[in-house]
Motif scaffolding. Structure first.
Motif, PDB file in Angstrom:
ATOM      1  N   VAL A   9       0.856  -1.186   0.000  1.00 34.97           N
ATOM      2  CA  VAL A   9       0.000   0.000   0.000  1.00 34.97           C
ATOM      3  C   VAL A   9       0.888   1.231   0.000  1.00 34.97           C
ATOM      4  CG1 VAL A   9      -1.886   1.238   1.107  1.00 34.97           C
ATOM      5  CG2 VAL A   9      -1.706  -1.242   1.367  1.00 34.97           C
ATOM      6  N   VAL A  10       0.584   2.169  -0.870  1.00 39.75           N
ATOM      7  CA  VAL A  10       1.325   3.420  -0.961  1.00 39.75           C
ATOM      8  C   VAL A  10       0.355   4.585  -0.852  1.00 39.75           C
ATOM      9  CG1 VAL A  10       2.727   4.894  -2.460  1.00 39.75           C
ATOM     10  CG2 VAL A  10       3.170   2.441  -2.375  1.00 39.75           C
ATOM     11  N   VAL A  11       0.695   5.542  -0.013  1.00 41.70           N
ATOM     12  CA  VAL A  11      -0.011   6.824   0.019  1.00 41.70           C
ATOM     13  C   VAL A  11       0.977   7.858  -0.503  1.00 41.70           C
ATOM     14  CG1 VAL A  11      -1.063   8.603   1.453  1.00 41.70           C
ATOM     15  CG2 VAL A  11      -1.517   6.191   1.926  1.00 41.70           C
ATOM     16  N   ALA A  12       0.677   8.433  -1.653  1.00 33.51           N
ATOM     17  CA  ALA A  12       1.584   9.388  -2.300  1.00 33.51           C
ATOM     18  C   ALA A  12       0.917  10.748  -2.389  1.00 33.51           C
ATOM     19  CB  ALA A  12       1.979   8.902  -3.689  1.00 33.51           C
ATOM     20  N   VAL A  13       1.692  11.785  -2.117  1.00 27.42           N
ATOM     21  CA  VAL A  13       1.193  13.154  -2.118  1.00 27.42           C
ATOM     22  C   VAL A  13       1.959  13.955  -3.164  1.00 27.42           C
ATOM     23  CG1 VAL A  13       0.800  15.228  -0.740  1.00 27.42           C
ATOM     24  CG2 VAL A  13       0.755  12.974   0.354  1.00 27.42           C
ATOM     25  N   TRP A 157       2.029  23.339   8.100  1.00 24.22           N
ATOM     26  CA  TRP A 157       2.686  22.826   6.897  1.00 24.22           C
ATOM     27  C   TRP A 157       2.142  21.451   6.531  1.00 24.22           C
ATOM     28  CZ3 TRP A 157       5.101  24.971   3.132  1.00 24.22           C
ATOM     29  CH2 TRP A 157       5.847  24.191   2.241  1.00 24.22           C
ATOM     30  N   ARG A 158       1.896  20.607   7.522  1.00 20.23           N
ATOM     31  CA  ARG A 158       1.331  19.275   7.270  1.00 20.23           C
ATOM     32  C   ARG A 158      -0.034  19.389   6.598  1.00 20.23           C
ATOM     33  NH1 ARG A 158      -2.576  16.456   8.115  1.00 20.23           N
ATOM     34  NH2 ARG A 158      -3.476  18.100   9.418  1.00 20.23           N
ATOM     35  N   ALA A 159      -0.896  20.278   7.108  1.00 20.47           N
ATOM     36  CA  ALA A 159      -2.235  20.423   6.553  1.00 20.47           C
ATOM     37  C   ALA A 159      -2.184  20.866   5.090  1.00 20.47           C
ATOM     38  CB  ALA A 159      -3.040  21.426   7.381  1.00 20.47           C
ATOM     39  N   ARG A 160      -1.212  21.711   4.753  1.00 14.82           N
ATOM     40  CA  ARG A 160      -1.069  22.160   3.365  1.00 14.82           C
ATOM     41  C   ARG A 160      -0.481  21.073   2.482  1.00 14.82           C
ATOM     42  NH1 ARG A 160       2.488  27.062   2.516  1.00 14.82           N
ATOM     43  NH2 ARG A 160       1.882  26.588   0.368  1.00 14.82           N
ATOM     44  N   LEU A 161       0.553  20.396   3.000  1.00 17.50           N
ATOM     45  CA  LEU A 161       1.284  19.439   2.170  1.00 17.50           C
ATOM     46  C   LEU A 161       0.486  18.161   1.950  1.00 17.50           C
ATOM     47  CD1 LEU A 161       4.063  19.052   0.765  1.00 17.50           C
ATOM     48  CD2 LEU A 161       4.803  17.862   2.831  1.00 17.50           C
ATOM     49  N   TYR A 162      -0.052  17.595   3.022  1.00 13.48           N
ATOM     50  CA  TYR A 162      -0.762  16.315   2.937  1.00 13.48           C
ATOM     51  C   TYR A 162      -2.251  16.551   2.708  1.00 13.48           C
ATOM     52  CZ  TYR A 162       3.532  14.462   5.085  1.00 13.48           C
ATOM     53  OH  TYR A 162       4.840  14.129   5.365  1.00 13.48           O
ATOM     54  N   SER A 163      -2.553  17.257   1.637  1.00 14.16           N
ATOM     55  CA  SER A 163      -3.928  17.601   1.323  1.00 14.16           C
ATOM     56  C   SER A 163      -4.542  16.519   0.442  1.00 14.16           C
ATOM     57  CB  SER A 163      -3.968  18.959   0.616  1.00 14.16           C
ATOM     58  OG  SER A 163      -5.286  19.358   0.369  1.00 14.16           O
ATOM     59  N   PRO A 164      -5.763  16.063   0.743  1.00 10.79           N
ATOM     60  CA  PRO A 164      -6.332  14.923   0.022  1.00 10.79           C
ATOM     61  C   PRO A 164      -6.608  15.184  -1.454  1.00 10.79           C
ATOM     62  CG  PRO A 164      -7.963  15.916   1.462  1.00 10.79           C
ATOM     63  CD  PRO A 164      -6.641  16.530   1.825  1.00 10.79           C
ATOM     64  N   ASP A 165      -6.721  16.458  -1.858  1.00  9.98           N
ATOM     65  CA  ASP A 165      -6.942  16.734  -3.274  1.00  9.98           C
ATOM     66  C   ASP A 165      -5.686  16.475  -4.099  1.00  9.98           C
ATOM     67  OD1 ASP A 165      -5.941  19.002  -1.799  1.00  9.98           O
ATOM     68  OD2 ASP A 165      -6.150  20.176  -3.635  1.00  9.98           O
ATOM     69  N   ARG A 166      -4.542  16.277  -3.444  1.00 13.42           N
ATOM     70  CA  ARG A 166      -3.289  15.962  -4.134  1.00 13.42           C
ATOM     71  C   ARG A 166      -2.720  14.632  -3.640  1.00 13.42           C
ATOM     72  NH1 ARG A 166      -2.673  20.962  -2.251  1.00 13.42           N
ATOM     73  NH2 ARG A 166      -0.927  20.380  -0.903  1.00 13.42           N
ATOM     74  N   MET A 167      -3.592  13.728  -3.223  1.00  9.97           N
ATOM     75  CA  MET A 167      -3.170  12.482  -2.593  1.00  9.97           C
ATOM     76  C   MET A 167      -3.756  11.285  -3.327  1.00  9.97           C
ATOM     77  SD  MET A 167      -3.698  11.441   1.442  1.00  9.97           S
ATOM     78  CE  MET A 167      -2.641  12.795   1.992  1.00  9.97           C
ATOM     79  N   VAL A 168      -2.944  10.240  -3.470  1.00  3.85           N
ATOM     80  CA  VAL A 168      -3.376   8.997  -4.093  1.00  3.85           C
ATOM     81  C   VAL A 168      -3.064   7.838  -3.151  1.00  3.85           C
ATOM     82  CG1 VAL A 168      -2.966   7.354  -5.976  1.00  3.85           C
ATOM     83  CG2 VAL A 168      -3.092   9.795  -6.458  1.00  3.85           C
ATOM     84  N   VAL A 169      -4.032   6.946  -2.982  1.00  5.12           N
ATOM     85  CA  VAL A 169      -3.819   5.680  -2.276  1.00  5.12           C
ATOM     86  C   VAL A 169      -3.786   4.580  -3.327  1.00  5.12           C
ATOM     87  CG1 VAL A 169      -4.702   4.055  -0.565  1.00  5.12           C
ATOM     88  CG2 VAL A 169      -5.016   6.524  -0.225  1.00  5.12           C
ATOM     89  N   ALA A 170      -2.702   3.847  -3.374  1.00  7.90           N
ATOM     90  CA  ALA A 170      -2.551   2.771  -4.352  1.00  7.90           C
ATOM     91  C   ALA A 170      -2.200   1.482  -3.629  1.00  7.90           C
ATOM     92  CB  ALA A 170      -1.456   3.113  -5.359  1.00  7.90           C
ATOM     93  N   ALA A 171      -2.795   0.391  -4.070  1.00  5.92           N
ATOM     94  CA  ALA A 171      -2.522  -0.908  -3.448  1.00  5.92           C
ATOM     95  C   ALA A 171      -2.382  -1.964  -4.525  1.00  5.92           C
ATOM     96  CB  ALA A 171      -3.644  -1.298  -2.483  1.00  5.92           C
TER      97      ALA A 171
END
Length: 403
Positions: A9-13, A157-171
């Motif tokens: 499982v990868v969570v990529a931002v 900074w975390r809230a800006r960087l790890y934003s779900p609109d720029r996040m992909v979960v891949a498995a």
């Protein structure tokens, strides 16, 4: 992937060092460290213990354009993996004492990179190639730029960087799609987006860096401006790099090592970013032969760019790259990571078949044409780290290539 007993499982931002202003250089990498110090209801040790108790591993990486978290585990460990990963990106503890302690850890990492010649030389050339831009600053940042980081600033900074609109979960692997979607909704569905501006456009500046150091071998990197990740000529560039210095049959290996004995290790690579890229050559050489190596390298680049490859070279490069592609496709972590990255870049993953077709479609003329683009820039970047006698190798490379 039917028949496997493991999963990845990868969570990529879509975010990293390119999004950092100069006074926050290194904050993305620092944050990646900090989330492992406690998240959700887990202390630092519990994060790894829970994953390893089910036979898994967990890791993370920060780059210029992506930050990723990954878990590899046994069949049945998907719920745990998704819970831990969502806690890391959305619910880290960010204890102030841990922030100060981790700054010291990163300072040691910065020092270690400086003390490792074949690491630091790449940082040096990056600084020259993209001077004065986020792409030209070290991903690790500096002790000075990390100093102001406190809990409130890091959480913002975390809230800006790890934003779900720029996040992909891949498995990939032993994964049930319905279970994955349900777990994604539960762990990621309530996250609030924090839109961010795109980073400034990158521009290859070029220039030469030199660091004299009393070591036995000179470490050399030469770079040319190349193509971005969405450029339609990128498959041809990948083949160009493979033919130039991708293996023992490559032009650089045969010319510089086998025929002249100039280097033990020499290879070529290409690095695409969203809107820019580089073609690079790395070599380790005796200092008194560094200029000759630079001239030979430039001659091989020019010869390949002007005449193109032979049909045999092109066929070999395609076979090597297809083998690497399909070997990667058979590894759950490689597949998940690639699918996540491609979704962030292209909006969807590309199948192995599609990428193979792209490679097969390239002709000798396509590779020659992309070589012409490499030479058209008329500029280069270089870094030379080692004995004083190696100085001037970067300038020799540029002069041999462009006159």
């Amino acid at each position: 992937m039917p028949g496997l007993k493991t999963l990845a499982v990868v969570v990529a931002v879509k975010g990293g060092a390119r999004w950092e202003p100069e006074d926050r250089s290194g904050w993305s990498h620092l944050l990646e460290h900090l989330v492992f110090k406690g998240a959700g209801d887990m202390a630092a040790r519990e994060i790894v213990e829970r994953i390893e108790a089910e036979g898994g591993t967990i890791n993370a990486a920060t780059g210029y354009e992506r930050t990723s978290f990954e878990v590899r585990g046994l069949d049945g460990s998907l719920p745990l993996a998704m819970q831990v990963l969502s806690d890391l990106v959305f619910r880290p503890t960010l204890d102030p004492a841990e922030i100060e302690r981790e700054k010291d850890v990163v300072a040691q990492e910065i020092a270690e990179a400086f003390d490792t010649p074949d690491d630091h030389v790449f940082e040096m050339v990056q600084t020259r190639a993209f001077r004065g831009q986020p792409l030209g600053r070290p991903i690790l940042g500096s002790v000075a730029s990390l100093k102001p980081a406190d809990r409130a600033a890091v959480e913002a900074w975390r809230a800006r960087l790890y934003s779900p609109d720029r996040m992909v979960v891949a498995a990939s692997g032993a994964v049930d799609e319905a279970e994955l979607l349900a777990l994604a909704e539960r762990g990621f569905g309530d996250a609030k987006a924090m839109p961010a501006d795109a980073p400034e456009t990158a521009a290859f500046v070029g220039g030469h860096a030199r660091l004299n150091r009393k070591i036995e071998q000179a470490n050399l990197v030469f770079q040319l401006p190349a193509l971005g990740a969405t450029d339609p000529q990128l498959p041809a560039l990948r083949l160009f790099a493979e033919i130039l210095g991708g293996g023992m049959a490559s032009r650089l290996f045969q010319s510089a090592r086998e025929e002249r004995g100039l280097a033990y290790a020499i290879d070529a690579y290409q690095e695409p970013y969203a809107d820019a890229g580089v073609l690079g050559i790395y070599a380790g050489a005796a200092a008194d032969r560094a200029k000759e190596l630079a001239q030979v390298s430039a001659a091989e680049v020019r010869a390949l760019a002007e005449a193109g490859p032979t049909t045999a070279e092109l066929s070999r490069a395609k076979a090597v790259m297809k083998a690497g592609l399909w070997m990667s496709d058979e590894n759950p972590m490689s597949r998940a990571g690639r699918n996540a990255a491609q979704t962030l870049i292209f909006g969807r993953p590309l199948s192995g078949e599609a990428m193979t077709e792209q490679l097969e479609a390239q002709t000798v003329e396509d590779v020659r044409a992309v070589g012409a683009r490499l030479l058209a820039g008329g500029k280069a970047a270089s870094a030379v780290l080692g004995p004083r006698a190696a100085g001037g190798a970067g300038e020799a490379f540029e002069a041999a290539l462009f006159g």
